[in-house]
Design a protein around this motif. Structure first.
Motif, PDB file in Angstrom:
ATOM      1  N   SER A  39       0.835  -1.210   0.000  1.00  0.00           N
ATOM      2  CA  SER A  39       0.000   0.000   0.000  1.00  0.00           C
ATOM      3  C   SER A  39       0.864   1.252   0.000  1.00  0.00           C
ATOM      4  CB  SER A  39      -0.917   0.011   1.216  1.00  0.00           C
ATOM      5  OG  SER A  39      -1.764  -1.094   1.219  1.00  0.00           O
ATOM      6  N   ALA A  66      -7.189   1.878   9.114  1.00  0.00           N
ATOM      7  CA  ALA A  66      -6.773   0.729   8.305  1.00  0.00           C
ATOM      8  C   ALA A  66      -5.251   0.597   8.291  1.00  0.00           C
ATOM      9  CB  ALA A  66      -7.296   0.896   6.878  1.00  0.00           C
ATOM     10  N   ASP A  93      -1.774  -1.833   6.676  1.00  0.00           N
ATOM     11  CA  ASP A  93      -1.242  -2.862   5.788  1.00  0.00           C
ATOM     12  C   ASP A  93       0.120  -3.224   6.369  1.00  0.00           C
ATOM     13  OD1 ASP A  93      -0.680  -3.179   2.161  1.00  0.00           O
ATOM     14  OD2 ASP A  93      -0.375  -4.569   3.827  1.00  0.00           O
ATOM     15  N   ARG A 141     -12.611   6.986  16.126  1.00  0.00           N
ATOM     16  CA  ARG A 141     -12.695   6.017  15.044  1.00  0.00           C
ATOM     17  C   ARG A 141     -12.181   6.686  13.778  1.00  0.00           C
ATOM     18  NH1 ARG A 141     -14.064   0.408  14.044  1.00  0.00           N
ATOM     19  NH2 ARG A 141     -14.507   0.311  11.820  1.00  0.00           N
ATOM     20  N   LYS A 160      -9.491  -4.875  15.857  1.00  0.00           N
ATOM     21  CA  LYS A 160      -8.359  -5.815  15.726  1.00  0.00           C
ATOM     22  C   LYS A 160      -7.143  -5.131  15.133  1.00  0.00           C
ATOM     23  CE  LYS A 160     -10.521 -10.292  15.239  1.00  0.00           C
ATOM     24  NZ  LYS A 160     -11.099 -11.230  14.288  1.00  0.00           N
ATOM     25  N   SER A 161      -7.376  -4.139  14.267  1.00  0.00           N
ATOM     26  CA  SER A 161      -6.257  -3.488  13.580  1.00  0.00           C
ATOM     27  C   SER A 161      -5.641  -2.348  14.396  1.00  0.00           C
ATOM     28  CB  SER A 161      -6.711  -2.946  12.227  1.00  0.00           C
ATOM     29  OG  SER A 161      -7.878  -2.175  12.388  1.00  0.00           O
ATOM     30  N   PRO A 173     -14.259  -5.723  14.748  1.00  0.00           N
ATOM     31  CA  PRO A 173     -13.580  -6.245  13.548  1.00  0.00           C
ATOM     32  C   PRO A 173     -12.522  -5.267  13.044  1.00  0.00           C
ATOM     33  CG  PRO A 173     -15.956  -6.380  13.313  1.00  0.00           C
ATOM     34  CD  PRO A 173     -15.699  -5.580  14.543  1.00  0.00           C
ATOM     35  N   GLU A 174     -11.604  -5.793  12.275  1.00  0.00           N
ATOM     36  CA  GLU A 174     -10.527  -4.981  11.706  1.00  0.00           C
ATOM     37  C   GLU A 174     -11.110  -3.875  10.831  1.00  0.00           C
ATOM     38  OE1 GLU A 174      -7.495  -7.521  10.064  1.00  0.00           O
ATOM     39  OE2 GLU A 174      -6.988  -6.001   8.584  1.00  0.00           O
ATOM     40  N   VAL A 175     -10.482  -2.712  10.881  1.00  0.00           N
ATOM     41  CA  VAL A 175     -10.931  -1.606  10.034  1.00  0.00           C
ATOM     42  C   VAL A 175     -10.585  -1.938   8.588  1.00  0.00           C
ATOM     43  CG1 VAL A 175     -10.642   0.846   9.525  1.00  0.00           C
ATOM     44  CG2 VAL A 175     -10.633   0.058  11.889  1.00  0.00           C
ATOM     45  N   GLU A 176     -11.590  -1.865   7.728  1.00  0.00           N
ATOM     46  CA  GLU A 176     -11.350  -2.220   6.330  1.00  0.00           C
ATOM     47  C   GLU A 176     -10.503  -1.166   5.644  1.00  0.00           C
ATOM     48  OE1 GLU A 176     -15.567  -4.573   5.537  1.00  0.00           O
ATOM     49  OE2 GLU A 176     -15.013  -2.835   4.326  1.00  0.00           O
ATOM     50  N   GLY A 177      -9.598  -1.643   4.817  1.00  0.00           N
ATOM     51  CA  GLY A 177      -8.785  -0.709   4.041  1.00  0.00           C
ATOM     52  C   GLY A 177      -8.527  -1.300   2.678  1.00  0.00           C
ATOM     53  N   ARG A 178      -8.149  -0.445   1.760  1.00  0.00           N
ATOM     54  CA  ARG A 178      -7.890  -0.901   0.405  1.00  0.00           C
ATOM     55  C   ARG A 178      -6.436  -1.327   0.301  1.00  0.00           C
ATOM     56  NH1 ARG A 178      -6.146   1.525  -3.341  1.00  0.00           N
ATOM     57  NH2 ARG A 178      -6.382   0.821  -5.459  1.00  0.00           N
ATOM     58  N   ARG A 179      -6.208  -2.622   0.295  1.00  0.00           N
ATOM     59  CA  ARG A 179      -4.845  -3.100   0.191  1.00  0.00           C
ATOM     60  C   ARG A 179      -4.667  -3.759  -1.177  1.00  0.00           C
ATOM     61  NH1 ARG A 179      -7.091  -4.660   4.715  1.00  0.00           N
ATOM     62  NH2 ARG A 179      -6.507  -3.598   6.632  1.00  0.00           N
ATOM     63  N   PRO A 180      -3.615  -3.400  -1.907  1.00  0.00           N
ATOM     64  CA  PRO A 180      -3.449  -3.960  -3.251  1.00  0.00           C
ATOM     65  C   PRO A 180      -3.088  -5.440  -3.203  1.00  0.00           C
ATOM     66  CG  PRO A 180      -1.534  -2.653  -2.645  1.00  0.00           C
ATOM     67  CD  PRO A 180      -2.515  -2.495  -1.544  1.00  0.00           C
ATOM     68  N   VAL A 230      -9.450  -5.756  -3.721  1.00  0.00           N
ATOM     69  CA  VAL A 230      -9.510  -5.253  -2.342  1.00  0.00           C
ATOM     70  C   VAL A 230      -9.907  -6.401  -1.435  1.00  0.00           C
ATOM     71  CG1 VAL A 230     -10.653  -3.619  -0.814  1.00  0.00           C
ATOM     72  CG2 VAL A 230     -10.108  -2.979  -3.166  1.00  0.00           C
TER      73      VAL A 230
END
Lengths: 498, 258
Positions: free
Chosen positions: A277, A389, A391, A430, A481-482, B24-31, B258
């Motif tokens: 990312s 988020a 990565d 958040r 979790k992240s 839950p894990e925060v959603e993100g755009r991962r390539p 994604v």
């Protein structure tokens, strides 16, 4: 007429022997010790002078108040001591105050306005007005001359300093030239080296804009550059160079700033462990943006920190017709209030929120423009930029965030005057990205508001002027979790806390 | 030797209760890529990269029959070692340029192949650099000077000398020397290729063929260099033949998952 009156009225006072005691019993003059006598005489002299001064002030006040309606007019204003200030600039400052004057009261009011305008230019260390009878042969009876004795600030200024900012320390050198062209302009340049901002420079040219009586508008042109070390949370560094021009106006409600900014950003210096990312984001991008910021800050300093309300609203439009790679509409709000709760304690409420709405056809925002959240200055018990988020090791930032904090600050028992205070807090926040292709904006806002991370803890605060240092013991109550949480001790140093 | 302070057991037990609730894990755009994806520098209006190294990797994978997707929206700043091409694998790995041939299963290079690659680098790349479009004033500064110093032996002198009050900047390149070396390299290439289909008489394409093709293709885009290459019809025909093979492989532009 009795004998005493006759004695007072008749002839000179009788001669007395040298060193005769002339004090009256009411004075209570000490007789024994010479040191005590000298101190008594000094105190009596001071009392007499203070009394005379107060009498003079009362007499002048009576004289002025009694003549406010007397006909008078300012016929000339002379500024003495302004060797580097342009006469045209002084004329522009003074002329708006010389309207219709009929009375002495009008003249005093105009004089006060002129002094305030000169003081607001920040070009003078002191402005002392004097009223005198007009000396011009063309002056009419009752005309007055206003003489303004000014002392200009020293023109050149250079300073080196070590500073503590929001979560970082730095060493800096600053040079400033006042009254560059004789119109209270300021040219300042600074270079700094720090822990998070590796190096930065700014050069700023600011000038007041004279519009009427109230000198409350300034224009500013700034060139800046900085190298930010983001390796600890984004496996990269960021270099920013840009130019910003702004107009700032003070109003009774607060300060407005309208600005245009053109900046070049480079995400570079990727660590080998950088995520895909961040590698996607490593590029040169430009931002061309218009912005408006409103700040209302009526906080006052106290031993418990800054008390009172604070509000900051900012909006930014980038790209579209302005060009550049960044295309978004960004809005952010900060609000806080601190006040005495019950004796010895202060309650502080703070909230922040922001939205970064993409306007690019790809509906994506750039890493450099995104919000970051988490750390000792925002949501405590989270690592620096630990929300949102991720990565791998990298925090990707987000487009939508909110954070709120409640703090109860109390005095150390039996030491209310100490700058060290106890602290109990609850923080929530958040940070989310926007995916407008999948869900409507309103749904995403509702989801972000409904699922915050929450932390709580206790600690100690040390207030030092504007800056504050905290050491807290906290735990996460609710976390995603992240989220990168911190359980236990956390230290924070900065200017603005949640 | 480092001393590690461990958390006291009671404190660790206390910490273990937190957080009280986990979201839950925060959603993100991962390539991510469903197929291997080659990151290359783009070329205007051409599916073949304008960069020699990127085109060599692109050609090698095509000639070896490896179907990969292409991404042209990334820069060298994001690449491993700061250099494109990179190969993104479905498991999230990102291979640097020097590891791509190994992944593709290309035969190991023989010594003569390495010598030819060295010749191409020292004789043809300077000619490409000489005719590279000027990007900015920074071309005169450290960046471009370092490129020349890396390519030419001995390194070229700076534009300013000892007698100049200006600080050292720029590069003074022997233009005629570079052109002469370019022509000599073409001559050598044409002689070595002869009537063979692949260089060094190989029966199938190798990494050397991909590299030679990349250099020739990029040189033929420069009008001043094209004239020199046209003097060697065998090379021109060979380049056309390899280009057709490379373009024949279906490349799909990759969207990322994604």
């Amino acid at each position: 007429m009795d004998d005493d009156d006759e004695n007072l009225l008749s002839g000179p006072a009788p001669l007395r022997a040298p060193l005769a005691n002339t004090s009256s019993p009411r004075d209570a003059e000490p007789e024994d010790d010479i040191e005590v006598l000298l101190r008594w005489q000094e105190d009596r002299m001071k009392r007499r002078l203070a009394g005379e001064y107060e009498s003079a002030v009362v007499r002048i006040a009576e004289l002025v108040n009694g003549n406010l309606d007397a006909p008078a007019r300012i016929s000339a204003v002379r500024v003495l001591g302004a060797t580097t200030t342009r006469p045209g600039f002084l004329h522009a400052l003074i002329a708006p105050h010389l309207g219709e004057q009929a009375t002495f009261g009008d003249a005093l009011h105009a004089t006060r306005g002129i002094v305030e305008s000169l003081a607001r230019t920040d070009a003078f260390t002191g402005v002392a007005p004097t009223l005198a009878l007009a000396t011009s042969p063309l002056a009419k009876p009752g005309d007055l001359d206003v003489l303004l004795h000014v002392r200009e600030h020293s023109r050149f200024y250079f300073r080196t300093a070590t500073e503590l900012g929001d979560g970082e320390g730095s060493a800096s050198a600053t040079g400033r030239i006042r009254n560059v062209f004789g119109g209270a302009e300021t040219l300042a340049a600074s270079v700094s080296f720090g822990t998070k901002t590796r190096h930065s420079f700014t050069a700023t040219f600011a000038a007041p804009i004279v519009t009427g009586k109230h000198l409350n508008t300034r224009a500013e042109l700034q060139v800046y550059g900085s190298h930010l070390d983001n390796e600890s949370w984004a496996s990269s560094s960021e270099e920013i160079e840009g130019v910003k021009t702004a107009i700032r106006r003070d109003t009774p409600w607060g300060t407005h700033e309208f600005a245009y900014e053109l900046a070049q950003r480079h995400i570079c210096g990727l660590l080998p462990s950088a995520s895909l990312s961040m590698r996607e984001q490593a590029r040169d991008t430009t931002k061309s943006a218009l912005s408006h910021t409103f700040v209302h800050d009526s906080r006052v300093e106290s031993s418990a920190g800054r008390l009172g309300p604070y509000l900051k609203l900012s909006q930014e439009l980038a790209g579209v017709a302005l060009g550049g790679d960044a295309a978004h509409l960004k809005g952010e709000a900060h609000a806080s209030f601190s006040g005495r709760f019950f004796p010895g304690t202060t309650l502080s409420l703070s909230t922040r929120a922001g939205l970064l709405y993409p306007l690019a056809p790809s509906r994506q925002t750039l890493f450099s423009d995104r919000f970051q959240l988490g750390g000792p200055l925002s949501v405590r018990s989270m690592r620096w930029n630990g929300l949102g988020a991720r990565d791998g090791p990298d925090s990707l930032g987000g487009d939508l965030y909110w954070a709120a904090g409640v703090s109860l600050i109390g005095d150390i028992p039996r030491k209310p005057h100490w700058p060290l205070k106890t602290h109990a807090w609850v923080n929530a926040g958040r940070l989310d990205g926007l995916d407008l292709a999948r869900r409507p904006l309103a749904d995403q806002i509702r989801a972000t508001l409904a699922s915050p991370s929450v932390t709580a803890g206790v600690g100690l605060i040390f207030n030092h002027g504007l800056a504050r240092a905290e050491i807290n013991f906290g735990v996460p109550l609710v976390a995603a979790k992240s989220d990168r949480v911190v359980k236990g001790l956390q230290v924070g140093v900065g200017l603005e806390f949640l | 030797m480092s001393a590690k302070i461990s958390t006291p057991r009671r404190l660790a037990a206390f910490y273990s209760h937190f957080p009280l609730k986990t979201l839950p894990e925060v959603e993100g755009r991962r390539p991510s890529a469903a197929t291997p994806t080659l990151w290359i520098q783009p070329a205007p209006s051409s599916p073949l990269s304008a960069d020699v190294d990127c085109l060599a990797a692109q050609a090698l994978l095509a000639l070896l029959g490896k179907h990969v997707a292409l991404r042209t929206d990334l820069t060298a700043q994001g690449a491993v070692d700061g250099r494109l091409p990179n190969l993104q694998l479905p498991d999230g790995q990102l291979l640097p340029a020097h590891a791509i041939a190994n992944w593709a299963g290309a035969p190991a290079e023989v010594d003569e192949a390495r010598a030819w690659v060295s010749l191409l680098r020292s004789s043809i790349r300077p000619a490409l650099l000489l005719h590279a479009p000027r990007q900015s004033l920074l071309d005169w500064s450290r960046g471009k000077r370092d490129e020349w110093r890396a390519l030419l032996s001995p390194p070229p002198p700076p534009a300013t000398g000892l007698g100049s009050p200006l600080p050292v900047f720029g590069t003074r390149v022997d233009v005629e020397g570079v052109r002469h070396q370019f022509a000599a390299a073409l001559h050598a290439l044409a002689d070595r290729l002869g009537r063979d289909q692949w260089f060094l008489g190989a029966s199938s394409p190798t990494a050397l063929d991909a590299t030679v093709f990349a250099y020739l293709h990029c040189a033929m885009k420069v009008p001043e260099l094209r004239a020199s290459i046209d003097a060697f019809p065998a090379l021109v025909k060979w380049e056309q033949h390899v280009r057709a093979k490379v373009l024949d492989v279906k490349h799909q532009q990759s969207g990322y998952d994604v």
